[in-house]
Design an enzyme around this catalytic site. Structure first.
Site, mmCIF file in Angstrom:
data_model
loop_
_atom_site.group_PDB
_atom_site.id
_atom_site.type_symbol
_atom_site.label_atom_id
_atom_site.label_comp_id
_atom_site.label_asym_id
_atom_site.label_seq_id
_atom_site.Cartn_x
_atom_site.Cartn_y
_atom_site.Cartn_z
ATOM 1 N N ASP A 50 0.846 -1.184 0.000
ATOM 2 C CA ASP A 50 0.000 0.000 0.000
ATOM 3 C C ASP A 50 0.892 1.248 0.000
ATOM 4 O OD1 ASP A 50 -2.996 0.903 0.435
ATOM 5 O OD2 ASP A 50 -1.870 1.984 1.975
ATOM 6 N N TYR A 62 -12.160 8.646 -2.731
ATOM 7 C CA TYR A 62 -11.741 8.792 -1.332
ATOM 8 C C TYR A 62 -10.476 9.623 -1.188
ATOM 9 C CZ TYR A 62 -7.983 5.300 -1.727
ATOM 10 O OH TYR A 62 -6.831 4.630 -2.058
ATOM 11 N N TYR A 112 -1.544 11.296 1.867
ATOM 12 C CA TYR A 112 -2.362 11.595 0.691
ATOM 13 C C TYR A 112 -2.304 13.076 0.345
ATOM 14 C CZ TYR A 112 -4.446 6.974 1.452
ATOM 15 O OH TYR A 112 -4.644 5.627 1.601
ATOM 16 N N HIS A 151 -7.011 -6.576 -0.926
ATOM 17 C CA HIS A 151 -5.902 -5.628 -0.817
ATOM 18 C C HIS A 151 -4.887 -6.000 0.252
ATOM 19 C CE1 HIS A 151 -3.867 -1.822 -1.327
ATOM 20 N NE2 HIS A 151 -4.046 -1.500 -0.057
#
Length: 317
Positions: free
Chosen positions: A101, A150, A231, A296
């Protein structure tokens, strides 16, 4: 788990919490969002039992590690700097790296910036696409998915945190770690991230209530801002990485992904992986593994299988 050793390490102007076990060549495990060193608990035990020193930090902003306050302190260059300093503190010249990730993104950048420190890389879920010479990543995501994706919803400081604070943390963790459907990427503002407070989520066999409690307890202490700031630095990372445009990954690589992983079903990703684009960006790519029936969080969903894949690859070097 009681045999795993925990310590605090001063690196790059902050303190990282590190979990480790074993003796031998170092395998550095890098977690993603919303996770912790704990995501690698199975691999730490497995690899340390096969003659390796398994080392898994809580990245900055997570768990027991320091959580700098400025958003800009979470660029990939800050995080890679933390890991470079951590590697040096271990008294070794090179390490094996395993990322998942956001940890995979960090690992790609570590290999791009300091390939001399990495013997070989096993990355999970997130491919290396390199820096687009023109388009910033947030603009690209908006163009494909719209304002309700998201990652776009995460951009405004405080907004996602406010939503998360109104939801039981255990429920949030369960939703994050068990999502499978592509629509999970889209979070309309009127719906929110948590859905109903009365939502009941049946845990899969690989995730226990004890595991959920461990994650939730840590995020109750730190909040989610540290993880969300990764992010929020995506466009900054794009700007800072301009000198590395077109730079390939110059270490031996094995890539693994679940066939139910949303990242594997992002537009164009499967063609990119299987029709040559990926291998051009990662010229020392030696193996791609697509695990059937896995989402995931494959290192937790299929821990023994993933541990075996890691071992079979790194033992060659």
């Amino acid at each position: 788990m009681e045999t795993i050793v925990h310590r605090m390490v001063k690196v790059n102007g902050i303190t990282l919490h590190v979990a480790e076990k074993g003796e031998g060549p170092v395998v550095l495990f890098i977690h993603g969002f919303p996770e912790l060193w704990y995501s690698w608990r199975h691999q730490i035990l497995s690899l340390s039992g096969r003659g390796y020193r398994a080392v898994a930090p809580d990245l900055r902003g997570y768990g027991l590690s320091d959580c700098p306050k400025k958003t800009s302190d979470y660029s990939l260059f800050h995080v890679v700097g933390d890991l470079i300093a951590l590697i040096k503190s271990l008294g070794v010249h090179q390490v094996f790296v395993v990322g998942h990730d956001w940890g995979a993104m960090v690992a790609w950048h570590l290999c791009m910036i300091r390939p001399d420190l990495v013997k070989a890389l096993v990355n999970l879920s997130v491919v290396f696409e390199g820096r687009h010479p023109i388009r910033q990543p947030i603009d690209s995501i908006k163009a494909v998915f719209g304002e309700d994706h998201y990652i776009i919803r995460f951009q405004e400081p405080g907004v996602a945190e406010a939503e998360f604070s109104s939801i039981d943390t255990k429920l949030l963790i369960k939703k994050f770690l068990t999502y499978r459907k592509p629509k999970a990427l889209i979070v309309p503002k009127e719906k929110g991230f948590g859905g109903s407070m009365h939502t009941i989520i049946d845990l899969p066999p690989w995730l226990s209530e004890e595991d959920v409690t461990y994650y939730a307890t840590n995020f109750d202490k730190t909040g989610f801002t540290g993880g969300l700031n990764y992010y929020r630095c995506m466009n900054m990372n794009w700007e800072l990485s301009a000198p590395w445009t077109d730079e390939p990954i110059k270490v031996p690589v094995k890539f693994m992904v679940g066939d139910l992983d949303l990242t594997y079903h992002s537009p164009g990703v499967q063609d990119y992986i299987h029709k040559g684009g990926f291998s051009r960006k990662v010229p020392f790519l030696q193996e791609v593994v697509v695990m059937e029936g896995v989402g995931h969080f494959l290192n937790q969903e299929r821990p023994d299988e993933v541990s075996d894949h890691i071992y079979e690859f790194i033992k060659k070097f």
